[in-house]
Every structure is written in C-alpha cells, then in structure tokens.
Design an enzyme around this catalytic site. Structure first.
Site, short mmCIF file in Angstrom:
data_model
loop_
_atom_site.label_atom_id
_atom_site.label_comp_id
_atom_site.label_asym_id
_atom_site.label_seq_id
_atom_site.Cartn_x
_atom_site.Cartn_y
_atom_site.Cartn_z
N HIS A 44 49.75 57.39 39.67
CA HIS A 44 48.97 56.38 40.57
C HIS A 44 48.17 57.18 41.67
O HIS A 44 48.86 58.30 42.16
CB HIS A 44 50.00 55.63 41.34
CG HIS A 44 49.29 54.69 42.23
ND1 HIS A 44 48.45 53.69 41.90
CD2 HIS A 44 49.52 54.43 43.55
CE1 HIS A 44 48.15 52.93 42.89
NE2 HIS A 44 48.96 53.39 43.83
N GLN B 188 45.08 46.39 44.91
CA GLN B 188 44.62 46.67 43.80
C GLN B 188 45.09 45.56 42.92
O GLN B 188 46.31 45.41 42.85
CB GLN B 188 45.13 47.85 43.35
CG GLN B 188 45.08 48.34 42.00
CD GLN B 188 45.72 49.57 41.37
OE1 GLN B 188 45.93 50.33 42.21
NE2 GLN B 188 45.69 49.45 40.05
N CYS C 47 43.30 52.32 40.31
CA CYS C 47 43.47 53.17 41.40
C CYS C 47 42.69 54.28 41.84
O CYS C 47 42.57 54.60 42.92
CB CYS C 47 45.08 53.59 41.39
SG CYS C 47 45.35 54.87 40.23
N ASP D 287 46.90 52.76 49.98
CA ASP D 287 47.61 52.84 48.84
C ASP D 287 47.43 51.05 48.29
O ASP D 287 47.94 50.37 48.96
CB ASP D 287 49.16 52.77 48.66
CG ASP D 287 49.90 52.85 47.04
OD1 ASP D 287 49.07 52.25 46.26
OD2 ASP D 287 50.97 53.34 47.10
#
Length: 232
Positions: free
Chosen positions: A170, A93, A99, A185
């Site tokens: 997140h 990211q 996200c 992630d």
C-alpha cells in the site's frame, strides 16, 4: 508494486509500480511541469543516503506491506480519530489498487503554494473541480473519472514488472502543510498529524516515521520510498 484492495467499490485498477520513471511520466502527462518537479528513489533512510536526494523535497511516497499488525494499528488510529485539518487536501480510497495514484494526488493536491499546474491540464481541472469537496466526494469523483482511469492504466502497465491486481502492499504520502508533517492514507478517514515539520526537514521527518513503521515489520523487505522534489 502497489496496493491492497480495501475499498467498498467493486472497481479495481491495476497497481502502480513504485518506479520514479513511471511516476514522472504519469505526473508530467497530467499537468505537473516537467521542468519543475521530478520523482527520485530514496535508497536508504540514514542521513548519508537522505542527503543524496535532490532538494527541496515536496512530498514523500512510502510503499509498505499490509500485515495483521499494520491493520490493527490502522483500526486503533481510526478509533482515536487522530487528526486533521481542512487545510490539508485529502481524499478517501474507494477504488481497489488505486493507492499509488491517490498518493500522487495527495502530493500534488498539497503543493498549490509551491507549483503552478499547467493551465487547462488534467490536474488543473481535477483540483479545481474537487477543491470544495469532502474526502468521500473526491473519492466518488475519482471513481467515475474515465480520464484518470485510462491514465492510471497506461502507467500501471509501463513498469518493469508484470502488472497484477493480486497485491498486498500500500502507498501513502507524507507532506508538510502549515508547519506540520501529515500522513495521507486513503484507507484512513482523515490525515494523521505527526507533529511539527518544515519544507527543509520534510524528508528527514518523514524518514523517522517510516523507520518506525519498518521496524514494526522486521521480517518484510517489501518497502519503497520515493521523493517528489522540486528542480532548482
């Protein structure tokens, strides 16, 4: 709501709401077949409530608060370089508040064997274009993708709450690839393996990891779990 701005990029989007209806319209509009896949709220992590979620579950999205403790753990995981394999579709990211979209891209990107994307759709073109890229190249591709930026913006303002880029939560994604449960992630450098899993146990396996994360932040109520399920 959605994400903390962690990125080196100056670009920031509005956060995507943790709302299955918003996510469904977003996914279907970009090429996920509407008659095959749908997002659903997961109202609790005990067995009875997990049984209420339509099966089979293809991916799990988890929204959690960014805290000092969660940041310490992320840094520790990075230092251990815990895991991943090239078999997992993963991207970094680099856009602030992206996200939610990256979580959905992680979910869709690892469903090639389960779902056929609509030919010629945005998703079809995106995943073909990024298939052989590394996580940073995929991040750069997304950062410069005007079509996705517009689609994300439309979805971000479609939620029930007023969109703001000042958030401290997140999104991450859990999915099963080659018999393993992976945490995806974009703020981390690689996928994190959480051990053996299967398509039939994905939701329960992800729920165990999520429960551990929630227990580490007992004072926060800002958690959401959404399942991406296949229609049968």
């Amino acid at each position: 709501m959605a994400t903390i701005d962690e990125s080196p990029s100056a670009k920031r989007w509005l956060p995507l709401e943790a709302n299955p209806d918003v996510m469904n319209q977003f996914l279907w509009g970009l090429g996920l077949p509407e008659d095959e896949v749908e997002c659903f709220d997961v109202f609790g992590l005990d067995d009875e409530l997990l049984e209420m979620v339509p099966k089979p579950v293809l991916a799990v999205l988890f929204l959690y608060p960014i805290t000092g403790q969660s940041e310490e753990e992320r840094i520790q995981q990075e230092s251990l370089k815990k895991e991943s394999g090239s078999k997992v579709y993963f991207m970094k990211q680099t856009v602030g508040n992206a996200c939610g979209t990256i979580g959905l891209l992680h979910a869709v990107g690892n469903l090639a064997s389960e779902i056929k994307l609509l030919e010629g759709s945005y998703f079809d073109k995106f995943f073909k274009s990024t298939a052989n890229m590394d996580p940073y190249q995929r991040a750069a591709f997304l950062e410069n993708d005007k079509d996705m930026e517009v689609a994300h913006s439309v979805a971000a303002i479609a939620g029930d709450t007023q969109a703001s880029d000042n958030v401290d939560t997140h999104f991450i994604c859990f999915t099963c690839v080659a018999g393993e449960l992976y945490e995806l992630d974009g703020r981390k450098s690689s996928p994190i393996s959480h051990g053996p899993s299967s398509p039939s146990s994905l939701l329960q396996d992800a729920a165990k990891v999520i429960q551990e994360m929630i227990q580490k932040n007992p004072d926060s109520l800002n958690f959401n779990v959404i399942a991406l399920s296949k229609k049968v």
